[in-house]
Write a protein that holds these residues in place. Structure first.
Motif, PDB file in Angstrom:
ATOM      1  N   THR A  30       0.828  -1.205   0.000  1.00  0.00           N
ATOM      2  CA  THR A  30       0.000   0.000   0.000  1.00  0.00           C
ATOM      3  C   THR A  30       0.865   1.259   0.000  1.00  0.00           C
ATOM      4  N   GLN A  33       2.271   1.734  -3.412  1.00  0.00           N
ATOM      5  CA  GLN A  33       1.224   2.271  -4.284  1.00  0.00           C
ATOM      6  C   GLN A  33       1.034   3.764  -4.053  1.00  0.00           C
ATOM      7  N   GLU A  34       0.951   4.185  -2.794  1.00  0.00           N
ATOM      8  CA  GLU A  34       0.733   5.596  -2.488  1.00  0.00           C
ATOM      9  C   GLU A  34       1.888   6.464  -2.989  1.00  0.00           C
ATOM     10  N   ARG A  36       3.960   5.781  -5.528  1.00  0.00           N
ATOM     11  CA  ARG A  36       3.912   5.824  -6.999  1.00  0.00           C
ATOM     12  C   ARG A  36       2.740   6.664  -7.503  1.00  0.00           C
ATOM     13  N   GLN A  37       1.607   6.595  -6.826  1.00  0.00           N
ATOM     14  CA  GLN A  37       0.446   7.398  -7.227  1.00  0.00           C
ATOM     15  C   GLN A  37       0.742   8.891  -7.112  1.00  0.00           C
TER      16      GLN A  37
END
Length: 121
Positions: A30, A33-34, A36-37
């Protein structure tokens, strides 16, 4: 995540110290992901890949989702509403692996008041 965005503060200084002294730093899928987002310009994406050099905690995704949802519901029953459900997913990993969280987010403070979550202070 502040360390990846160039935000200066107590937490980012501690991350720098940990990196300089080979202190273990763990991330969850997670968190990856955060980070990279949050990349607004693809030129900086390679920089953010440095997060993959850290130790990645792994759990069965279904079990992690159930654990995070149960945590969210438990907190909600106590009158605590977590703004970002992904924080419950990160906490689920931290609780299972018994790892404290270094953060800059009030949701983690709230969760710690109502669970066994340990925070780096």
């Amino acid at each position: 995540m502040d360390a990846f965005w160039g935000v200066n503060g107590k937490q980012t200084a501690l991350v720098a110290t940990y990196l300089a002294t080979d202190h273990p730093i763990y991330v969850t899928p997670t968190i990856i992901q955060e980070v990279r987002q949050g990349v607004r310009d693809d030129r900086y994406l390679i920089e953010k890949e440095g997060i993959l050099a850290l130790s990645v905690l792994k759990l069965d995704p279904v079990e992690a989702a159930i654990g995070a949802a149960d945590l969210y519901r438990s907190l909600h029953r106590k009158g605590v509403t977590i703004r970002k459900p992904n924080d419950c997913l990160i906490v689920h990993y931290a609780l299972l692996y018994d790892i404290p969280i270094l953060h800059n987010d009030v949701d983690f403070d709230q969760i710690a008041r109502h669970t066994a979550l340990r925070l780096v202070v």
